[in-house]
Design an enzyme around this catalytic site. Structure first.
Site, PDB file in Angstrom:
ATOM      1  N   HIS A 183      28.012  41.496  30.111  1.00 17.16           N
ATOM      2  CA  HIS A 183      28.175  42.907  29.887  1.00 17.16           C
ATOM      3  C   HIS A 183      29.489  42.907  28.961  1.00 17.16           C
ATOM      4  O   HIS A 183      30.576  42.137  28.998  1.00 17.16           O
ATOM      5  CB  HIS A 183      28.481  43.710  31.159  1.00 17.16           C
ATOM      6  CG  HIS A 183      29.525  43.324  31.848  1.00 17.16           C
ATOM      7  ND1 HIS A 183      30.867  43.713  31.714  1.00 17.16           N
ATOM      8  CD2 HIS A 183      29.686  42.334  33.044  1.00 17.16           C
ATOM      9  CE1 HIS A 183      31.668  42.944  32.439  1.00 17.16           C
ATOM     10  NE2 HIS A 183      30.846  42.546  33.447  1.00 17.16           N
ATOM     11  N   GLU A 229      27.084  40.582  40.651  1.00 18.95           N
ATOM     12  CA  GLU A 229      28.344  39.370  40.556  1.00 18.95           C
ATOM     13  C   GLU A 229      28.542  38.978  41.989  1.00 18.95           C
ATOM     14  O   GLU A 229      28.199  39.232  42.958  1.00 18.95           O
ATOM     15  CB  GLU A 229      29.216  39.972  40.064  1.00 18.95           C
ATOM     16  CG  GLU A 229      30.667  39.230  39.870  1.00 18.95           C
ATOM     17  CD  GLU A 229      30.350  37.592  39.050  1.00 18.95           C
ATOM     18  OE1 GLU A 229      29.515  36.793  39.165  1.00 18.95           O
ATOM     19  OE2 GLU A 229      31.089  37.552  37.938  1.00 18.95           O
TER      20      GLU A 229
HETATM   21  O1  LIG Z   1      35.088  39.082  37.822  1.00 20.69           O
HETATM   22  C1  LIG Z   1      34.553  38.115  37.238  1.00 20.69           C
HETATM   23  C2  LIG Z   1      33.562  38.388  36.548  1.00 20.69           C
HETATM   24  O2  LIG Z   1      32.854  39.626  36.672  1.00 20.69           O
HETATM   25  P1  LIG Z   1      32.267  40.591  35.394  1.00 20.69           P
HETATM   26  O3  LIG Z   1      33.351  41.128  34.337  1.00 20.69           O
HETATM   27  O4  LIG Z   1      31.560  41.610  36.076  1.00 20.69           O
HETATM   28  O5  LIG Z   1      31.649  39.616  34.451  1.00 20.69           O
HETATM   29  C3  LIG Z   1      35.117  36.813  36.826  1.00 20.69           C
HETATM   30  O6  LIG Z   1      34.416  36.043  36.218  1.00 20.69           O
HETATM   31  C4  LIG Z   1      36.392  37.005  36.409  1.00 20.69           C
HETATM   32  O7  LIG Z   1      36.401  37.260  35.165  1.00 20.69           O
HETATM   33  C5  LIG Z   1      37.402  35.803  36.687  1.00 20.69           C
HETATM   34  O8  LIG Z   1      38.714  36.068  36.357  1.00 20.69           O
HETATM   35  C6  LIG Z   1      37.034  34.715  35.732  1.00 20.69           C
HETATM   36  O9  LIG Z   1      35.763  34.222  35.955  1.00 20.69           O
HETATM   37  C7  LIG Z   1      37.928  33.458  35.940  1.00 20.69           C
HETATM   38  O10 LIG Z   1      37.213  32.281  36.041  1.00 20.69           O
HETATM   39  P2  LIG Z   1      37.512  30.929  35.625  1.00 20.69           P
HETATM   40  O11 LIG Z   1      37.877  30.846  34.062  1.00 20.69           O
HETATM   41  O12 LIG Z   1      36.548  29.979  35.979  1.00 20.69           O
HETATM   42  O13 LIG Z   1      39.011  30.754  36.158  1.00 20.69           O
END
Ligand SMILES: O=C(COP(=O)(O)O)[C@@H](O)[C@H](O)[C@H](O)[C@H](O)COP(=O)(O)O
Length: 271
Positions: free
Chosen positions: A14, A99
């Protein structure tokens, strides 16, 4: 009769939200897109269809997470299509595409989670790795692996049917940062396989009579970071090698469409 192109599964995270911008973990929290996120996905929709990266007439299904940020992204992308094109695409809201349930880590940043776990005397011998360790009071990697394996089973089953019928079939999947990177890892058969023996039968997580419910004998789950990047608004393309549904593959050329006659360099096992 011209051969249909190899089916594809196009994954879309999204558009931007306040928490995707700040890096806060967003699981069940139902945030809207930011103003930038709305414009971002409108522009993306215009671009992918205008440049024919995706032919709207070849989209058979859209599967989406039930969260507002994913469903709004679907709506914005579809704004670029004609009424007739839109009515030919079935949109399926699938709870299995939500998620990762982050439990105690909801709304936190990675460094805050690391500190929280440290304060609970966790990770003394090795750093936290969500792909292996999961989330306290949220989902384990086995739990998210099982539900995303179910979605992959459904999509590959539809692709197999469409290929047998000679129908071009791009299926789009709208979901989230961790869920879609996980999904891509499972598509490529990373991680470990587990038998489903002893699992409670699951009621369908979506409502659409045209999508057969698959009862899995086994599923996969990751045990490490698949090392994929997918920023908010990002799009990735998964497909199959040799036109063979039993050989799921990552399309490194992304959304650049290859005419079916040029696909012959990869061999042909299509019916
Ligand atoms: O919350 C996340 C995704 O949700 P959405 O915004 O609904 O797609 C996580 O993916 C966070 O964004 C998280 O901070 C990020 O994935 C950190 O991951 P990494 O790069 O593996 O440390």
């Amino acid at each position: 009769m011209a051969k249909a192109p190899t089916p594809r599964c196009i994954i879309v995270r999204h558009g931007q939200t306040e928490w995707s911008k700040s890096g806060q973990y967003t699981g069940l929290t139902d945030l809207p897109l930011t103003e930038y996120g709305v414009g971002q996905m409108k522009r993306t929709g215009e671009s992918i269809f205008r440049n024919k990266f995706i032919d709207p007439n070849q989209i058979t299904y859209i599967f989406t997470s039930p969260r507002i940020r994913a469903k709004k992204t679907v709506e914005l992308i579809l704004e670029n299509l004609t009424e007739e094109q839109r009515t030919n695409i079935r949109v399926v809201v699938d709870e299995d595409l939500r998620e990762w349930e982050y439990g105690d880590y909801e709304g936190l940043l990675t460094e805050q989670i690391v500190q929280l776990r440290k304060s609970r005397n966790l990770d003394q011998n090795r750093p936290w790795n969500i792909w292996r360790d999961g989330c306290e009071n949220g989902e384990t990697t086995e739990q998210i692996g099982l539900r995303l394996s179910r979605v992959i089973g459904r999509i590959q089953n539809l692709h197999r049917k469409h290929q047998e019928e000679g129908i071009a079939s791009d299926i789009m999947v709208f979901a989230h940062g961790h869920a879609l990177r996980y999904f891509a890892g499972l598509w490529l058969r990373m991680g470990e396989e587990k038998q489903c023996d002893g699992q409670e039968p699951q009621p369908p997580t979506y409502q659409d009579d045209t999508v057969p419910f698959i009862s899995l004998k086994s599923y996969r789950h990751l045990v490490d970071n698949p090392s994929f990047l997918l920023d908010a608004g990002g799009i990735g393309v998964l497909s199959y090698a040799h036109h063979n549904i039993d050989e799921p593959a990552l399309a490194l050329a992304g959304a650049f469409v290859c005419p079916p006659e040029e696909e012959s360099q990869h061999g042909s096992t299509a019916k």
